[in-house]
Design a protein around this motif. Structure first.
Motif, PDB file in Angstrom:
ATOM      1  N   PRO A  33      -0.162   4.770  10.008  1.00  0.00           N
ATOM      2  CA  PRO A  33      -0.761   5.680   9.016  1.00  0.00           C
ATOM      3  C   PRO A  33      -0.369   5.313   7.587  1.00  0.00           C
ATOM      4  N   ALA A  34       0.821   4.705   7.425  1.00  0.00           N
ATOM      5  CA  ALA A  34       1.270   4.228   6.121  1.00  0.00           C
ATOM      6  C   ALA A  34       1.452   2.713   6.213  1.00  0.00           C
ATOM      7  N   PRO A  35       0.412   1.932   5.937  1.00  0.00           N
ATOM      8  CA  PRO A  35       0.508   0.470   6.098  1.00  0.00           C
ATOM      9  C   PRO A  35       1.465  -0.157   5.095  1.00  0.00           C
ATOM     10  N   SER A  92       7.562   3.516   7.744  1.00  0.00           N
ATOM     11  CA  SER A  92       7.877   4.787   8.386  1.00  0.00           C
ATOM     12  C   SER A  92       9.324   5.133   8.090  1.00  0.00           C
ATOM     13  N   GLY A  93       9.547   6.170   7.294  1.00  0.00           N
ATOM     14  CA  GLY A  93      10.906   6.506   6.899  1.00  0.00           C
ATOM     15  C   GLY A  93      11.527   5.348   6.151  1.00  0.00           C
ATOM     16  N   ALA A 136      -7.819  -6.361   5.891  1.00  0.00           N
ATOM     17  CA  ALA A 136      -7.538  -4.983   6.281  1.00  0.00           C
ATOM     18  C   ALA A 136      -6.068  -4.661   6.059  1.00  0.00           C
ATOM     19  N   PRO A 137      -5.701  -3.380   6.094  1.00  0.00           N
ATOM     20  CA  PRO A 137      -4.280  -3.007   6.024  1.00  0.00           C
ATOM     21  C   PRO A 137      -3.503  -3.609   7.198  1.00  0.00           C
ATOM     22  N   LEU A 164       0.806  -1.216   0.000  1.00  0.00           N
ATOM     23  CA  LEU A 164       0.000   0.000   0.000  1.00  0.00           C
ATOM     24  C   LEU A 164       0.841   1.268   0.000  1.00  0.00           C
ATOM     25  N   THR A 165       2.130   1.149   0.367  1.00  0.00           N
ATOM     26  CA  THR A 165       2.972   2.324   0.540  1.00  0.00           C
ATOM     27  C   THR A 165       4.341   2.067  -0.067  1.00  0.00           C
TER      28      THR A 165
END
Length: 463
Positions: free
Chosen positions: A408-410, A424-425, A418-419, A380-381
């Motif tokens: 927030p960023a799965p 993160s970074g 679901a996600p 997703l990210t």
């Protein structure tokens, strides 16, 4: 390519496949043969015992995680690394014909029979005979005739009660047309200890595990006709295809970034091909033990945190505050981190109430519920591991949960689910176990990210 080989299977789980396979590996190795150990399915634990017995990495063969066309090349690669093997022994999964239960897969996908067909290998059926006598013939006859494309070449009787019981079993099987290769008595003292996710990994048992493997080899050497086993293995026809080559899957990245890979008793889940792909992509791969090492190796520019049992070592992982701080510092300066399952828990704020690295805004707890199965997932990210939209197939295997389940960023979204996970970074963390041989673009992307994050000269020369 001609390679003697066989597959060790069973009618069902808990018949003694791992004990017989490990004993065969140890017994054949003690004879001076180079034996290549393999395991059907995504399992990490049994290959650890195989490696102790054979003195070379135990490798998984999973046509669900890596697609079936890669099974033979990966098998041949394992059989020639670190040196050419004289014979290969493949331990099956579950019952012989039991495969993945997933709506996107055909019945029997990933089963022992599926892999035996791909390898064109004869099958040795391990039968738990403790509660059987003449009925064993009907059982073996059914397995021998159910699928003509799977050749049942022999039977090893396990947990035999005594000489009279063995005589009854052998007489009954005389009419089934399948040779009895051996009969092993019930030996409860040789059972490897288990806990919430199956056997305790060999790396956690050290001297005890070595002693168990050695004794299994002695029992199999005394109770199984090894000459007949080798003759069966040598009856396998030549295999078409070339060995898998990690250098053909990825292009080396300039700069030789130094990537630390978690090891030790808390991080025992890993596939040998992961390190080979990282190295082929240009990385210098170095181990780090989060239970013992107080700092990441000098010059580390990226970190791989695989699976394992951090919940069994939470207090000791937490007590190593120096390494937890070093990992947090790596993340703070943008160092790429790929974490799955145990790695996710280690990066969390806490695990069962004790502090972990704290780089993810999540807390993890042990639960009685087992989460297990193959997963279809889409990224997703954008991350250091995969661009958004990447589709993969992996598996989950844990009894822990994180709160929340995603950030927030799965990282991924399961098919129909679901996600899940966190990006993160430079961190990619998730419960999803992946086999990078099935998705070589992932390690290539990760090494590229590590090279880009490395300071000038980092990872190139170290004392």
């Amino acid at each position: 390519m001609t390679l003697p080989r066989l597959v060790v299977a069973a009618p069902a789980t808990d018949a003694g496949k791992t004990s017989v396979t490990t004993g065969l590996l140890a017994a054949l190795t003690a004879r001076g043969l180079a034996v290549s150990p393999h395991k059907v399915g995504p399992d990490f634990i049994d290959p650890g015992y195989h490696a102790l017995a054979a003195g070379r990495p135990g490798r998984t063969l999973d046509p669900v995680l890596m697609d079936e066309e890669r099974v033979v090349p990966l098998f041949l690669h394992g059989a020639r690394t670190p040196r050419p093997a004289d014979v290969a022994v493949v331990e099956g999964v579950m019952g012989l014909f039991d495969g993945a239960s997933h709506p996107s897969l055909p019945p029997g996908a990933g089963s022992t029979a599926h892999v035996a067909r791909l390898l064109r290998a004869p099958v040795v059926l391990v039968v738990d005979a403790w509660t059987q006598a003449q009925s064993v013939a009907a059982l073996v006859h059914g397995f021998a005739t159910f699928d003509p494309s799977v050749r049942l070449g022999g039977v090893v009787l396990n947990r035999v009660a005594g000489d009279r019981h063995e005589e009854l079993l052998r007489t009954a099987l005389g009419a089934a047309g399948v040779p009895v290769l051996g009969a092993i008595p019930r030996l409860d003292r040789l059972a490897a200890p288990s806990r919430h996710l199956g056997l305790v990994p060999a790396a956690e048992r050290s001297a005890e595990a070595l002693a168990t493997v050695r004794e299994l080899g002695e029992v199999v050497a005394a109770r199984v006709d090894l000459a007949a086993v080798l003759a069966l293995a040598r009856s396998a026809p030549p295999l078409d295809g070339a060995p898998w080559d990690p250098a053909a899957e990825v292009h080396p990245v300039p700069g030789r970034p130094r990537i630390a890979v978690a090891a030790g008793a808390a991080f025992t889940f890993g596939y040998a091909e992961h390190g080979e792909l990282l190295a082929a992509a240009g990385a210098e791969v170095v181990p780090v033990d989060p239970l013992r090492d107080e700092a990441l190796p000098a010059g580390t520019t990226g970190l791989v945190l695989g699976g394992g049992f951090p919940e069994a070592h939470a207090a000791d992982l937490s007590a190593n505050t120096a390494l937890r701080a070093d990992v947090a510092a790596l993340v703070a300066r943008g160092g790429p981190v790929a974490a799955e399952c145990a790695g996710l828990l280690y990066l969390a704020r806490s695990l069962d109430g004790v502090p972990m690295c704290g780089v993810l805004d999540a807390d993890a707890t042990f639960t009685p519920e087992l989460t297990l199965g193959y997963r279809e997932a889409v990224a997703l990210t954008d991350s250091v591991l995969a661009p958004a939209g990447t589709r993969v197939r992996g598996h989950e295997f844990h009894r822990t949960v994180t709160t929340p389940a995603s950030g927030p960023a799965p990282a991924w979204r399961w098919a129909g689910g679901a996600p899940e996970g966190f990006v993160s970074g430079g961190v990619h963390a998730s419960y999803l176990h992946l086999h990078w041989a099935g998705s070589p673009a992932l390690p290539a992307r990760f090494v590229t990210a590590c090279a880009a994050a490395a300071p000038e000269g980092a990872g190139r020369a170290h004392p």
